[in-house]
Design a protein around this motif. Sequence first.
Motif: not given
Length: 182
Positions: A107-128
């Motif tokens: 979550s910190v890496a994402f907040a620090n813009d170190r990663m991208l999500v390519d696809g449905d955000i709801s699926y990304a949250v589920r996978m996280t």
Amino acid sequence: MATKHLQPLGSKAKRLYVKIMFQVMGRALQAVSEVDDEVCNEAYPLPTGFLFQMMVMPRGASLLIEHVGDGRFKYHSGEAPRPIDLAIKFKHLEHAFLVLSFQEKTSVAFANDRMLVDGDISYAVRMTRILNRLEAFILPKLVAKRAVKEYPPNLQLLEKLISAARIYLKVATHFIKTARAS
């Protein structure tokens, strides 16, 4: 002068570490989907055939899993058989290393813009959430608390130990099967 020669060695070591961690995580995701009901319930709504990839950009190490139905995952060691449905991409090897060595929470890496999500955000949250549950099982509590956003308050030591042992046994078995097939 010595520092100049050690830098490529450090980079190679990080690249190898990330590659190995993705292999272990992919197999562990398959295993945890066979062991834990909460993970199965979380994965169940994903479409059958759903492909999830986590990778280092642009063409670095990656893990690839497929939802095969009923909340179960299958790890793929090769190329994707069809287009990826959800990809979480680290922008740089260093960023992946920070997360996979448990120095920085996802979550910190994402907040620090170190990663991208390519696809449905709801699926990304589920996978996280699934990845967090996996890490809570297989990592010592002290390390898991550093790795996940919130350590599961209802995860008892006995459940953690039994689940971790089952997951590690399945991961080891999968590695052995893969080695024999090669």
